[in-house]
Design an enzyme around this catalytic site. Structure first.
Site, short mmCIF file in Angstrom:
data_model
loop_
_atom_site.label_atom_id
_atom_site.label_comp_id
_atom_site.label_asym_id
_atom_site.label_seq_id
_atom_site.Cartn_x
_atom_site.Cartn_y
_atom_site.Cartn_z
N LYS A 144 4.22 0.96 9.34
CA LYS A 144 4.37 2.24 8.64
C LYS A 144 3.72 3.37 9.42
CE LYS A 144 2.99 0.22 4.85
NZ LYS A 144 2.44 -0.02 3.52
N ARG A 200 4.77 -12.31 10.04
CA ARG A 200 5.47 -11.06 9.80
C ARG A 200 6.89 -11.13 10.32
NH1 ARG A 200 3.26 -5.90 9.35
NH2 ARG A 200 1.29 -6.34 8.41
N GLU A 207 0.88 -1.17 0.00
CA GLU A 207 0.00 0.00 0.00
C GLU A 207 0.92 1.22 0.00
OE1 GLU A 207 -2.74 0.32 3.28
OE2 GLU A 207 -3.50 2.23 2.51
#
Ligand code: ATP
Ligand code: MG
Length: 559
Positions: free
Chosen positions: A272, A262, A35
């Site tokens: 982020k 992750r 994204e």
């Protein structure tokens, strides 16, 4: 050459199984779907190395797909930075694609779903909808709007699309099952109203599709065979599959979502959203601050693409959440730079040393090996003269036998140069040594082949000739956080763990060969560590970042 046969990771095992069950190899296709709402970090590198690694292993295309469905947070700057980082890592994507390119197709499919009675417009408040959602152990209850007629739903959805409603007043929901054991299946939201300009579609749309409704359909449109995501999406898989059921045609490939854990790293945060806070609140100087775990920060810090790939591969992929020790990352860059970085001499905390029996005005250019680990690295010349700088901590007036550096009355070798003996020193009113007086053995030049040059002395010191020294600013970094796990601690914000001393600026002297060093060139400052030229450097001002010190805490742990 005998190649070590590596065992397959669990994703590769899944693929092998699919191939064995008849999936044609040429149908394999992967994607990396960032994204564009921030810069890539070392966690993304795990996903990049995994997806592009599969592409290389199976000779299959890998798309770069920007998952750009939330115009409130996404920007072109991030798109550009992401492309630059992947390219720098050395991976080649097949197609550059955007979920926003599928907005029309998603909309068309949605109209079909509404016509089939599988989606409805809900105009309750989000609090009301949350209440009806139930809990993992209690079923939800139906919305009073669940049974609107198809005509009414179509009319309302068109009004949503045409901007006739306020943000937050209406949503479109999939009509699945409010009693489903998987909460994600309890009539999830497919579209919301956002009257925001999108960085690519401008003001064309004021309804935006949700992640779940977009992701699997984008995978399908691109005919991605294996859609690999992180564990938090495991519980979304039912929904991923339900949405696919609505659109997949029998002659087309049906994508498969699979999840891995992750990458988390000790002593840092990785989301982020949190990294953006560090940037916006001024804790660091931008996304590429060398203390950031971003790819751009690591690049500026002096990391190589090879070291990041080795790190990703060594840390591996896992089915369960875990934390990787940052010492492994540091080990990977040290190992790489040990093989590749030219050695140079730099003095960070200088004290002047005068060789009293060396002729005044004389200078010699001495031969120094660039890298003993690399026989092709060659040699360079370093200037030597009567006055040099050494590190303050390399001299003591008195010290015990274990101090192999310079002390009064004893000898050391100057790297690539002569053996010297400390005779006396000068101190200021605080007792700090300001000058050291030595004599040298003019027959002891390194590599000259004389008896004196072969004489064994315990210590070897690095040095820089005063007259020839270049001034440089050196930025020495410590960890950005004082705690191993700054994230997710109860009642504490991660910013409470920020290390106030994560940056120290040192005025150093470096050998003159570094005058021509270019931005991002990497070096070993002998006995000090690995350093690279910072992007702030100019032709008039040398600025270095310390990538890592020489000491290797990871290798030690393995001993
Ligand atoms: P963040 O929480 O940092 O914003 P994200 O998952 O929202 O991360 P995306 O841009 O959506 O970021 O991620 C792109 C791809 O990278 C996704 O497939 C995602 O699963 C993967 N990814 C993101 N963070 C990690 C991580 N820490 N480890 C492994 N893969 C990751
Ligand atoms: Mg995301």
């Amino acid at each position: 050459m005998i190649e070590e046969k590596k065992s397959l990771n669990f994703i590769e095992q899944i693929i092998e199984e699919d191939l064995a069950n008849g999936l044609p190899k040429e149908k394999l296709r992967f994607r990396f779907p960032p994204e564009p709402n921030g810069y890539l970090h070392i966690g993304h590198a795990a996903s990049i190395c995994l997806n592009f690694g599969l592409g290389l292993r199976y000779n299959a295309p890998v798309n770069l797909r920007f998952d750009d469905t939330n115009p409130t947070k996404e920007e072109q700057e991030y798109v550009d930075a992401i492309k630059h980082d992947i390219d720098w890592l050395g991976f080649k994507w097949d197609k550059e694609l955007y979920s926003s390119d599928y907005f029309q197709q998603l909309f068309d499919w949605t109209i079909e779903l509404i016509k089939e009675g599988k989606a409805y417009v809900d105009n309750q408040s989000s609090a009301e909808m949350a209440q009806q959602k139930g809990t993992p152990t209690e079923p939800g209850t139906d919305s009073p709007n669940r049974n609107r007629s198809v005509e009414e739903n179509l009319a309302l959805f068109m009004k949503m699309k045409n901007g006739e409603f306020e943000e937050g007043s209406h949503v479109l929901r999939a009509k699945i099952d409010m009693k489903h054991t998987n909460m994600h299946m309890r009539d999830p939201i497919m579209y919301r109203i956002l009257k925001k300009r999108h960085h690519r579609t401008g003001n064309d749309w004021c309804i935006y599709p949700m992640y779940d409704w977009t992701h699997g359909e984008s995978d399908y449109l691109e005919q991605i065979s294996h859609s690999i995501c992180t564990l938090e999406f495991k519980s979304h898989r039912d929904l991923y599959d339900w949405y696919l059921d609505q659109v997949v045609e029998s002659d087309k490939l049906r994508p498969k979502q699979r999840e891995f854990a992750r990458r988390n790293l000790s002593y840092t945060v990785m989301s982020k959203r949190k990294l953006l806070q560090l940037v916006e609140e001024g804790f660091v100087n931008g996304w590429d601050d060398p203390r950031m775990p971003t790819i751009s920060g690591l690049r500026r810090r002096g990391y190589t693409p090879a070291s990041i790939k080795t790190f990703s591969e060594t840390a591996g992929i896992s089915k369960r959440d875990n934390v990787t020790d940052v010492a492994l990352l540091e080990h990977c860059i040290k190992d790489d730079l040990n093989k590749t970085a030219p050695r140079v001499m730099a003095v960070m905390n200088p004290v002047k040393l005068i060789i009293t029996n060396y002729p005044e005005g004389k200078e010699e250019w001495l031969t120094a090996e660039n890298n003993q680990e690399d026989e092709n690295a060659g040699y360079r010349e370093v200037p030597f003269s009567r006055e040099i700088y050494i590190e303050q901590e390399d001299f003591r007036e008195e010290a015990n036998k274990k101090f192999f550096r310079l002390k009064l009355g004893s000898e050391v070798r100057l790297k690539n140069a002569y053996i010297i003996k400390a005779e006396s020193c000068l101190k200021d009113e605080n007792g700090e040594v300001t000058e050291i007086y030595c004599t040298y053995d003019d027959d002891s030049l390194s590599g000259s082949g004389t008896e004196a040059s072969k004489r064994k002395v315990k210590g070897t010191l690095h040095w820089v000739s005063v007259k020839h020294a270049e001034k440089a600013e050196v930025r020495v970094y410590d960890r950005l956080f004082t705690d191993e796990a700054p994230d997710g601690q109860k009642d504490k914000d991660f910013k409470e763990f920020i290390n106030p001393d994560s940056l120290t600026i040192v005025d150093a002297f470096v050998e003159p060969s570094l005058k021509t060093a270019k931005v991002l060139d990497r070096f070993q400052f002998q006995r000090l560590g690995y350093f690279c030229v910072d992007t702030d450097a100019t032709p008039d001002k040398l600025v270095f970042n310390r990538t890592v010190p020489l000491r290797d805490s990871w290798a030690k742990m393995g001993e």
